[in-house]
Design a protein around this motif. Structure first.
Motif, PDB file in Angstrom:
ATOM      1  N   ALA A  73       0.826  -1.212   0.000  1.00 21.67           N
ATOM      2  CA  ALA A  73       0.000   0.000   0.000  1.00 21.67           C
ATOM      3  C   ALA A  73       0.856   1.256   0.000  1.00 21.67           C
ATOM      4  CB  ALA A  73      -0.939  -0.013   1.207  1.00 21.67           C
ATOM      5  N   ALA A  77       0.955   3.921  -2.965  1.00 21.59           N
ATOM      6  CA  ALA A  77       0.612   5.308  -2.658  1.00 21.59           C
ATOM      7  C   ALA A  77       1.710   6.249  -3.132  1.00 21.59           C
ATOM      8  CB  ALA A  77       0.382   5.468  -1.153  1.00 21.59           C
ATOM      9  N   TRP A  78       2.951   5.840  -2.939  1.00 17.68           N
ATOM     10  CA  TRP A  78       4.081   6.665  -3.390  1.00 17.68           C
ATOM     11  C   TRP A  78       4.115   6.788  -4.905  1.00 17.68           C
ATOM     12  CZ3 TRP A  78       8.479   4.841  -6.136  1.00 17.68           C
ATOM     13  CH2 TRP A  78       9.477   5.798  -6.324  1.00 17.68           C
ATOM     14  N   ALA A  81      -0.786   7.231  -6.024  1.00 18.77           N
ATOM     15  CA  ALA A  81      -1.908   7.893  -5.351  1.00 18.77           C
ATOM     16  C   ALA A  81      -1.713   9.395  -5.278  1.00 18.77           C
ATOM     17  CB  ALA A  81      -2.080   7.319  -3.946  1.00 18.77           C
ATOM     18  N   ARG A  82      -2.769  10.054  -4.822  1.00 22.46           N
ATOM     19  CA  ARG A  82      -2.696  11.496  -4.621  1.00 22.46           C
ATOM     20  C   ARG A  82      -1.665  11.809  -3.537  1.00 22.46           C
ATOM     21  NH1 ARG A  82      -8.080  10.633  -3.416  1.00 22.46           N
ATOM     22  NH2 ARG A  82      -7.695  11.596  -1.365  1.00 22.46           N
ATOM     23  N   LEU A  85      -2.425  11.366   0.276  1.00 18.18           N
ATOM     24  CA  LEU A  85      -2.650  10.051   0.863  1.00 18.18           C
ATOM     25  C   LEU A  85      -1.399   9.481   1.510  1.00 18.18           C
ATOM     26  CD1 LEU A  85      -4.932   8.159  -1.698  1.00 18.18           C
ATOM     27  CD2 LEU A  85      -5.565   9.066   0.545  1.00 18.18           C
ATOM     28  N   LEU A  86      -0.233   9.770   0.944  1.00 15.44           N
ATOM     29  CA  LEU A  86       1.001   9.140   1.409  1.00 15.44           C
ATOM     30  C   LEU A  86       1.391   9.613   2.808  1.00 15.44           C
ATOM     31  CD1 LEU A  86       3.329   7.241   0.884  1.00 15.44           C
ATOM     32  CD2 LEU A  86       4.536   9.109  -0.279  1.00 15.44           C
ATOM     33  N   ALA A  89      -0.629   8.004   5.513  1.00 13.47           N
ATOM     34  CA  ALA A  89      -0.334   6.568   5.539  1.00 13.47           C
ATOM     35  C   ALA A  89       0.977   6.297   6.256  1.00 13.47           C
ATOM     36  CB  ALA A  89      -0.282   6.025   4.113  1.00 13.47           C
ATOM     37  N   LEU A 120      -5.345   5.166   3.997  1.00 10.76           N
ATOM     38  CA  LEU A 120      -5.138   3.862   3.385  1.00 10.76           C
ATOM     39  C   LEU A 120      -5.352   2.710   4.355  1.00 10.76           C
ATOM     40  CD1 LEU A 120      -1.984   4.425   1.135  1.00 10.76           C
ATOM     41  CD2 LEU A 120      -4.386   4.364   0.456  1.00 10.76           C
TER      42      LEU A 120
END
Length: 254
Positions: A73, A77-78, A81-82, A85-86, A89, A120
């Motif tokens: 995840a 995310a890195w 994703a936007r 989000l990271l 997380a 996440l």
């Protein structure tokens, strides 16, 4: 049955089973039943519990998959994703590793239904509850279950704990923000301890001694709970949430 409970939750999040989120409660009941049965069997056979071996088996069963999920995840995310989000997380990941992310979200007053699209690891709150149960309940079984009358004492502790947890859930569930009731280990212990009580010999014997008509009524009630998965109109249904409040369900009525 645990597989069906998980499938119901997945179908709910995919938008195909509006009452599927109730599978979480079934999963907890079955976990309490399974774990307590294993503990009592070992205690009856050996007269003691090897807690290190028990916790080691739980870790080998769950931690590898959890590690893969968390690392995958974070990498996704890195990469995809936007940006917003990271960061959350990464801040949540240590709490996931410590098996206490549910209390992290409670401290932040981060409602599950509002956060499931922005955090996440929002869905991993239930893993935290399971792990905390795995840590605490074997110690209680070890102390209460030793010697003559051990299963009876374990049953009494489980039933008393389930009632206390239910009362706490009802009290906390009346708040506008019900994150505390929904993700708290002490409030979710109701389902886990209900399953634990069902695994004890006194409760099994009491159920087996019920007359046929009482068993038919009990089976009808259980069947009605299953049908409720199909009839419940999502987490905002009147029986599961408070009108005018957030989308967090009122678990005291679920």
């Amino acid at each position: 049955m645990r597989g069906l409970a998980v499938a119901a939750v997945l179908l709910f999040h995919a938008g195909h089973l509006r009452g599927g989120f109730l599978g979480v409660d079934l999963f907890f009941v079955l976990s309490g039943f399974l774990i307590t049965g294993l503990l009592l069997a070992e205690l009856g056979k050996r007269g003691r519990l090897d807690l290190a071996a028990f916790w080691g088996r739980r870790a080998r069963r769950l931690l590898p998959a959890l590690t893969v999920v968390v690392l995958s995840a974070l990498l996704l995310a890195w990469a995809c994703a936007r940006p917003d989000l990271l960061g959350p997380a990464l801040s949540d990941a240590p709490w996931v590793a410590a098996q206490s992310v549910n209390w992290h979200y409670i401290g932040e007053q981060l409602g599950y239904w509002n956060a499931s699209g922005t955090r996440l690891f929002a869905h991993l709150w239930s893993i935290g509850v399971e792990w905390q149960f795995y840590l605490a309940w074997p110690l209680i079984v070890m102390l209460a279950g030793r010697g003559p009358g051990g299963p009876r004492r374990v049953a009494l502790v489980a039933v008393a704990g389930a009632i206390g947890s239910l009362l706490l859930m009802i009290e906390l569930g009346a708040a506008v923000d019900t994150t505390r009731a929904y993700e708290g280990t002490d409030t979710r212990a109701f389902s886990l301890l209900l399953g634990a009580a069902a695994a004890t010999a006194p409760v099994r014997d009491a159920v087996a001694a019920l007359p046929r008509k009482a068993m038919d009524v009990l089976c009808a009630l259980l069947g009605g709970l299953t049908v409720s998965w199909l009839l419940t109109d999502g987490e905002k249904a009147p029986a599961c949430s408070r009108a005018g409040c957030s989308r967090t369900p009122w678990p005291a009525r679920c």
